[in-house]
Motif scaffolding. Structure first.
Motif, PDB file in Angstrom:
ATOM      1  N   ALA A 182       0.819  -1.340   0.132  1.00  0.00           N
ATOM      2  CA  ALA A 182       0.012   0.081  -0.002  1.00  0.00           C
ATOM      3  C   ALA A 182       0.829   1.440   0.027  1.00  0.00           C
ATOM      4  CB  ALA A 182      -0.972   0.102   1.158  1.00  0.00           C
ATOM      5  N   ARG A 183       1.952   1.224   0.914  1.00  0.00           N
ATOM      6  CA  ARG A 183       2.775   2.440   0.877  1.00  0.00           C
ATOM      7  C   ARG A 183       3.659   2.518  -0.445  1.00  0.00           C
ATOM      8  NH1 ARG A 183       3.996   4.921   5.698  1.00  0.00           N
ATOM      9  NH2 ARG A 183       6.002   5.532   5.004  1.00  0.00           N
ATOM     10  N   ALA A 184       3.919   1.199  -0.956  1.00  0.00           N
ATOM     11  CA  ALA A 184       4.702   1.463  -2.185  1.00  0.00           C
ATOM     12  C   ALA A 184       4.103   1.846  -3.404  1.00  0.00           C
ATOM     13  CB  ALA A 184       5.526   0.048  -2.410  1.00  0.00           C
ATOM     14  N   LEU A 185       2.720   1.356  -3.238  1.00  0.00           N
ATOM     15  CA  LEU A 185       2.137   1.867  -4.696  1.00  0.00           C
ATOM     16  C   LEU A 185       1.166   2.916  -4.497  1.00  0.00           C
ATOM     17  CD1 LEU A 185       0.556  -1.912  -5.272  1.00  0.00           C
ATOM     18  CD2 LEU A 185       2.293  -0.865  -6.478  1.00  0.00           C
ATOM     19  N   GLY A 186       1.630   3.958  -3.539  1.00  0.00           N
ATOM     20  CA  GLY A 186       0.760   5.065  -3.197  1.00  0.00           C
ATOM     21  C   GLY A 186       1.007   5.923  -4.416  1.00  0.00           C
ATOM     22  N   PRO A 187       2.300   6.102  -4.791  1.00  0.00           N
ATOM     23  CA  PRO A 187       2.552   6.917  -6.040  1.00  0.00           C
ATOM     24  C   PRO A 187       1.743   6.254  -7.390  1.00  0.00           C
ATOM     25  CG  PRO A 187       4.395   6.438  -4.872  1.00  0.00           C
ATOM     26  CD  PRO A 187       3.391   5.791  -4.266  1.00  0.00           C
ATOM     27  N   VAL A 188       1.548   5.154  -7.582  1.00  0.00           N
ATOM     28  CA  VAL A 188       0.914   4.642  -8.589  1.00  0.00           C
ATOM     29  C   VAL A 188      -0.569   5.005  -8.448  1.00  0.00           C
ATOM     30  CG1 VAL A 188       0.216   2.486  -9.898  1.00  0.00           C
ATOM     31  CG2 VAL A 188       2.615   2.705  -9.009  1.00  0.00           C
ATOM     32  N   ALA A 189      -1.003   5.149  -7.290  1.00  0.00           N
ATOM     33  CA  ALA A 189      -2.404   5.471  -7.031  1.00  0.00           C
ATOM     34  C   ALA A 189      -2.453   7.122  -7.574  1.00  0.00           C
ATOM     35  CB  ALA A 189      -3.060   5.112  -5.744  1.00  0.00           C
ATOM     36  N   GLU A 190      -1.745   7.753  -7.149  1.00  0.00           N
ATOM     37  CA  GLU A 190      -1.517   9.200  -7.300  1.00  0.00           C
ATOM     38  C   GLU A 190      -1.603   9.475  -9.148  1.00  0.00           C
ATOM     39  OE1 GLU A 190       0.799  11.831  -5.213  1.00  0.00           O
ATOM     40  OE2 GLU A 190       0.828  10.443  -3.529  1.00  0.00           O
ATOM     41  N   VAL A 191      -0.850   8.601  -9.706  1.00  0.00           N
ATOM     42  CA  VAL A 191      -0.810   8.876 -10.870  1.00  0.00           C
ATOM     43  C   VAL A 191      -2.176   8.342 -11.700  1.00  0.00           C
ATOM     44  CG1 VAL A 191       0.531   7.967 -13.155  1.00  0.00           C
ATOM     45  CG2 VAL A 191       1.787   8.385 -10.936  1.00  0.00           C
ATOM     46  N   THR A 192      -2.723   7.275 -11.216  1.00  0.00           N
ATOM     47  CA  THR A 192      -4.057   7.053 -11.675  1.00  0.00           C
ATOM     48  C   THR A 192      -4.858   7.938 -11.395  1.00  0.00           C
ATOM     49  OG1 THR A 192      -3.202   4.706 -11.272  1.00  0.00           O
ATOM     50  CG2 THR A 192      -5.689   4.990 -11.942  1.00  0.00           C
ATOM     51  N   ALA A 193      -5.049   8.284 -10.198  1.00  0.00           N
ATOM     52  CA  ALA A 193      -5.908   9.436  -9.940  1.00  0.00           C
ATOM     53  C   ALA A 193      -5.865  10.999 -10.936  1.00  0.00           C
ATOM     54  CB  ALA A 193      -5.884  10.043  -8.453  1.00  0.00           C
ATOM     55  N   ALA A 194      -4.502  11.032 -10.969  1.00  0.00           N
ATOM     56  CA  ALA A 194      -4.310  12.263 -11.824  1.00  0.00           C
ATOM     57  C   ALA A 194      -4.859  12.268 -13.454  1.00  0.00           C
ATOM     58  CB  ALA A 194      -3.039  12.594 -11.959  1.00  0.00           C
ATOM     59  N   ALA A 195      -4.505  10.787 -13.692  1.00  0.00           N
ATOM     60  CA  ALA A 195      -4.798  10.478 -15.191  1.00  0.00           C
ATOM     61  C   ALA A 195      -6.457  10.485 -15.240  1.00  0.00           C
ATOM     62  CB  ALA A 195      -4.465   9.079 -15.569  1.00  0.00           C
ATOM     63  N   ARG A 196      -7.174  10.059 -14.280  1.00  0.00           N
ATOM     64  CA  ARG A 196      -8.584   9.936 -14.388  1.00  0.00           C
ATOM     65  C   ARG A 196      -8.972  11.336 -14.440  1.00  0.00           C
ATOM     66  NH1 ARG A 196      -9.567   5.009 -10.107  1.00  0.00           N
ATOM     67  NH2 ARG A 196      -9.157   3.245 -11.500  1.00  0.00           N
ATOM     68  N   ARG A 197      -8.554  12.258 -13.353  1.00  0.00           N
ATOM     69  CA  ARG A 197      -8.788  13.596 -13.437  1.00  0.00           C
ATOM     70  C   ARG A 197      -8.707  14.352 -14.885  1.00  0.00           C
ATOM     71  NH1 ARG A 197      -6.629  13.431  -8.275  1.00  0.00           N
ATOM     72  NH2 ARG A 197      -4.690  14.565  -9.285  1.00  0.00           N
ATOM     73  N   ILE A 198      -7.830  14.179 -15.585  1.00  0.00           N
ATOM     74  CA  ILE A 198      -7.307  14.766 -16.685  1.00  0.00           C
ATOM     75  C   ILE A 198      -8.239  14.179 -17.614  1.00  0.00           C
ATOM     76  CG2 ILE A 198      -5.726  14.966 -18.559  1.00  0.00           C
ATOM     77  CD1 ILE A 198      -3.588  15.000 -16.423  1.00  0.00           C
ATOM     78  N   ALA A 199      -8.729  12.581 -17.697  1.00  0.00           N
ATOM     79  CA  ALA A 199      -9.753  12.133 -18.611  1.00  0.00           C
ATOM     80  C   ALA A 199     -10.892  12.625 -18.395  1.00  0.00           C
ATOM     81  CB  ALA A 199      -9.438  10.547 -18.399  1.00  0.00           C
ATOM     82  N   ALA A 200     -11.311  13.036 -17.370  1.00  0.00           N
ATOM     83  CA  ALA A 200     -12.577  13.398 -16.782  1.00  0.00           C
ATOM     84  C   ALA A 200     -12.657  15.001 -17.314  1.00  0.00           C
ATOM     85  CB  ALA A 200     -12.906  13.461 -15.338  1.00  0.00           C
ATOM     86  N   GLY A 201     -11.843  15.734 -17.912  1.00  0.00           N
ATOM     87  CA  GLY A 201     -11.575  17.081 -18.142  1.00  0.00           C
ATOM     88  C   GLY A 201     -10.867  18.045 -17.621  1.00  0.00           C
ATOM     89  N   ALA A 202     -10.077  17.843 -16.330  1.00  0.00           N
ATOM     90  CA  ALA A 202      -9.389  18.430 -15.493  1.00  0.00           C
ATOM     91  C   ALA A 202      -8.345  19.070 -16.724  1.00  0.00           C
ATOM     92  CB  ALA A 202      -8.809  17.931 -14.708  1.00  0.00           C
ATOM     93  N   MET A 203      -7.794  20.176 -16.122  1.00  0.00           N
ATOM     94  CA  MET A 203      -6.572  20.964 -17.112  1.00  0.00           C
ATOM     95  C   MET A 203      -5.335  20.199 -16.955  1.00  0.00           C
ATOM     96  SD  MET A 203      -8.033  23.719 -18.171  1.00  0.00           S
ATOM     97  CE  MET A 203      -6.837  24.668 -18.499  1.00  0.00           C
ATOM     98  N   LEU A 204      -4.700  20.465 -17.895  1.00  0.00           N
ATOM     99  CA  LEU A 204      -3.256  19.657 -18.059  1.00  0.00           C
ATOM    100  C   LEU A 204      -2.322  20.375 -17.208  1.00  0.00           C
ATOM    101  CD1 LEU A 204      -3.229  18.801 -21.849  1.00  0.00           C
ATOM    102  CD2 LEU A 204      -3.378  17.218 -19.921  1.00  0.00           C
ATOM    103  N   LYS A 205      -2.676  21.347 -16.431  1.00  0.00           N
ATOM    104  CA  LYS A 205      -1.591  22.137 -15.978  1.00  0.00           C
ATOM    105  C   LYS A 205      -1.530  21.382 -14.527  1.00  0.00           C
ATOM    106  CE  LYS A 205      -1.757  25.809 -18.689  1.00  0.00           C
ATOM    107  NZ  LYS A 205      -0.430  26.149 -19.235  1.00  0.00           N
ATOM    108  N   GLU A 206      -2.220  20.222 -14.132  1.00  0.00           N
ATOM    109  CA  GLU A 206      -1.942  19.712 -13.022  1.00  0.00           C
ATOM    110  C   GLU A 206      -0.719  18.898 -13.003  1.00  0.00           C
ATOM    111  OE1 GLU A 206      -4.326  16.437  -9.897  1.00  0.00           O
ATOM    112  OE2 GLU A 206      -5.371  17.481 -11.853  1.00  0.00           O
ATOM    113  N   ARG A 207      -0.234  18.489 -11.756  1.00  0.00           N
ATOM    114  CA  ARG A 207       1.116  17.817 -11.889  1.00  0.00           C
ATOM    115  C   ARG A 207       1.238  17.180 -10.595  1.00  0.00           C
ATOM    116  NH1 ARG A 207       0.860  19.625 -16.113  1.00  0.00           N
ATOM    117  NH2 ARG A 207       2.463  20.897 -17.244  1.00  0.00           N
ATOM    118  N   ILE A 208       1.878  15.870 -10.549  1.00  0.00           N
ATOM    119  CA  ILE A 208       2.066  15.117  -9.663  1.00  0.00           C
ATOM    120  C   ILE A 208       2.918  15.698  -8.453  1.00  0.00           C
ATOM    121  CG2 ILE A 208       2.325  12.641  -8.653  1.00  0.00           C
ATOM    122  CD1 ILE A 208       1.519  11.655 -11.448  1.00  0.00           C
TER     123      ILE A 208
END
Length: 389
Positions: A104-130
Motif C-alpha cells: 500500500a505504501r509502495a504503490l501509493g505513487p501509482v495510485a496518485e498517477v492513476t488519480a491524476a490520469a482519471r482527473r485529466i480524462a474527466a476534463g481537468a486541466m493539463l496544468k495539474e502535476r503529481i
C-alpha cells in the motif's frame, strides 16, 4: 460468471503470505530432520537389547531399546509438525499483513498517477502535476515521467490552440475583405461595370490569399506528421539542384525590387523527399525576397562538411530584434518591423518542419546591418539513412 481479479496489493500480500508460510514449513521440515537424526545418533542400542525406562508418574518398566528410540522419534516429529504448522499459519498472517501494508505504501505513487490520469480524462486541466516527493526511486521516476508527459501535452495543446486561433484570424481577414467589397458594391445602386470589375478583382485576390493559406496549412500539417512517422518518399537528391529552381521562381519579383542574388553552391547529396527539399529552398528564397529592401542583396551559399550539408541564405532588410529571431519559425509569427504583407506567415514554419523531418537543424540570426541569416544543416546521404513509410 466473470472471474474475480484480485488487486495488485492483495496479490502482493498473498505472495508475501505464501512466501512466509513456505519458509516456515521449510524450517519445520529441516528441524524435524535434524532432531530425528540427533535422537538416532544419541540413542543407539543393540538389536533385542532390553533397557530400564522410567516415565514420571508411571511405574518403571523394561522395553526393547529400539522400540523406545522409535517412540521418541515419532513423538518428537509429531510435536514439531503440529507446532510448526501453527507457526507457519501465524507467519503467513504476519507476512500477508506486512506485505499488504508495504504494498500500500509502495504503490501509493501509482495510485496518485492513476488519480491524476482519471482527473485529466474527466476534463481537468493539463496544468495539474503529481510532483511526487521523496527519494529518487523507480516510482519517483514514474511520477516524474508522467509529469514530463503532461508538460509536453500541455505545450502541444497550447500550441494547437494558438495555431487554431491564429489560423482563424488569418482566414478571417480575406473573408472580411470579400464580404466588405460585396456589401459595399451591392449597397450602391449606381455601381458601374468598372466598379463591379474592381470588386471582382479584390474578391479574387482575397480568395487567392485564403486558398494559399489553406494550402500552406495542409502542407504544414502533412510535413509535421512525417517528423515522427518518417518521410513518405525517400531518394537521393542534390540540394544544389533546388537553388536555381527557387531563384527562377522569384526572379521577376526580385527584379521588380532591384534585388541582387549571389549564388555560391557545391553539390550536396541528401537522402530525403526531393519535393520537400525543393520547397525548403523555395520558401527560404521567397522569404528573403519578400522581406528585403529595394536595391537589396540576397546571398545563397551551399557547402558541406564531413557529415552535413550547410545551406545559408542571407538577405538585407530592416534591423530585427535578435531576441525574436527564433520565434519566426512559429506559425503566423512575423517580426514587428517586417512591413510587407506578402506570404501566409507559414513559410518558415514549413521550413522548420521539413528540416526536422530530415533530421536536421535550422537557426535564424539577425544581421547587425539589417536583414536575416537562415542556416540549415541536414545530414548528407553518406551520413545515414532516413526511415520511410
Amino acid at each position: 460468471m466473470p472471474a474475480v481479479r484480485l488487486g495488485l496489493r492483495m496479490r502482493l500480500a498473498l505472495a508475501c503470505a505464501f512466501l512466509s508460510a513456505s519458509i516456515s514449513i521449510l524450517g519445520v521440515l529441516m528441524s524435524m530432520l535434524v532432531v530425528d537424526n540427533s535422537i538416532e545418533a544419541a540413542l543407539q542400542f543393540a538389536p533385542g537389547q532390553i533397557i530400564q525406562i522410567t516415565i514420571p508418574g508411571h511405574i518403571e518398566g523394561q522395553a526393547e531399546g529400539t522400540a523406545v528410540v522409535n517412540a521418541v522419534r515419532k513423538n518428537a516429529a509429531e510435536t514439531l509438525l503440529l507446532r510448526g504448522l501453527l507457526i507457519s499459519a501465524f507467519s503467513a498472517l504476519l507476512g500477508g499483513g506486512a506485505g499488504y501494508i508495504i504494498a500500500a505504501r509502495a504503490l501509493g505513487p501509482v495510485a496518485e498517477v492513476t488519480a491524476a490520469a482519471r482527473r485529466i480524462a474527466a476534463g481537468a486541466m493539463l496544468k495539474e502535476r503529481i510532483a511526487l516527493p521523496g527519494a529518487h526511486d523507480e516510482l519517483r521516476d514514474l511520477a516524474d515521467t508522467f509529469d514530463a508527459m503532461l508538460e509536453r501535452l500541455d505545450r502541444s495543446f497550447d500550441a494547437q490552440r494558438r495555431f487554431v486561433a491564429n489560423a482563424s484570424h488569418e482566414l478571417r481577414t480575406p473573408l472580411s475583405i470579400m464580404r466588405t467589397e460585396v456589401e459595399v458594391t451591392l449597397a450602391d445602386p449606381d455601381a458601374s461595370v468598372p466598379d463591379l470589375r474592381e470588386m471582382g478583382a479584390v474578391v479574387l485576390d482575397a480568395t487567392e490569399r485564403a486558398n494559399n493559406l489553406v494550402e500552406a496549412l495542409l502542407v504544414l500539417a502533412k510535413v509535421e506528421s512525417q517528423i515522427d512517422q518518417g518521410l513518405d518518399k525517400v531518394s537521393e537528391y542534390d540540394l544544389a539542384d533546388a537553388v536555381p529552381l527557387a531563384v527562377s521562381a522569384m526572379a521577376s519579383k526580385a527584379q521588380a525590387h532591384d534585388l541582387t542574388i549571389e549564388e555560391l553552391t557545391k553539390p550536396a547529396l541528401l537522402l530525403g523527399d526531393p519535393r520537400l527539399l525543393e520547397q525548403l529552398v523555395a520558401n527560404l528564397v521567397q522569404n528573403a525576397v519578400n522581406h528585403n529592401i529595394d536595391g537589396g542583396m540576397i546571398w545563397i551559399e551551399l557547402t558541406t562538411d564531413s557529415a552535413m550539408a550547410v545551406l545559408t541564405i542571407s538577405n538585407t532588410g530592416q534591423v530585427l530584434d535578435p531576441d525574436i529571431t527564433e520565434e519566426l519559425f512559429a506559425p503566423f509569427r512575423r517580426a514587428a518591423d517586417r512591413t510587407r504583407s506578402e506570404g501566409t506567415g507559414l513559410g518558415l514554419s514549413i521550413v522548420n518542419a521539413i528540416v526536422m523531418a530530415h533530421r536536421g537543424r535550422v537557426v535564424a540570426r539577425a544581421r547587425a546591418e539589417g536583414g536575416l541569416d537562415v542556416i540549415v544543416r541536414i545530414p548528407l546521404a553518406s551520413a545515414g539513412e532516413l526511415e520511410s513509410d
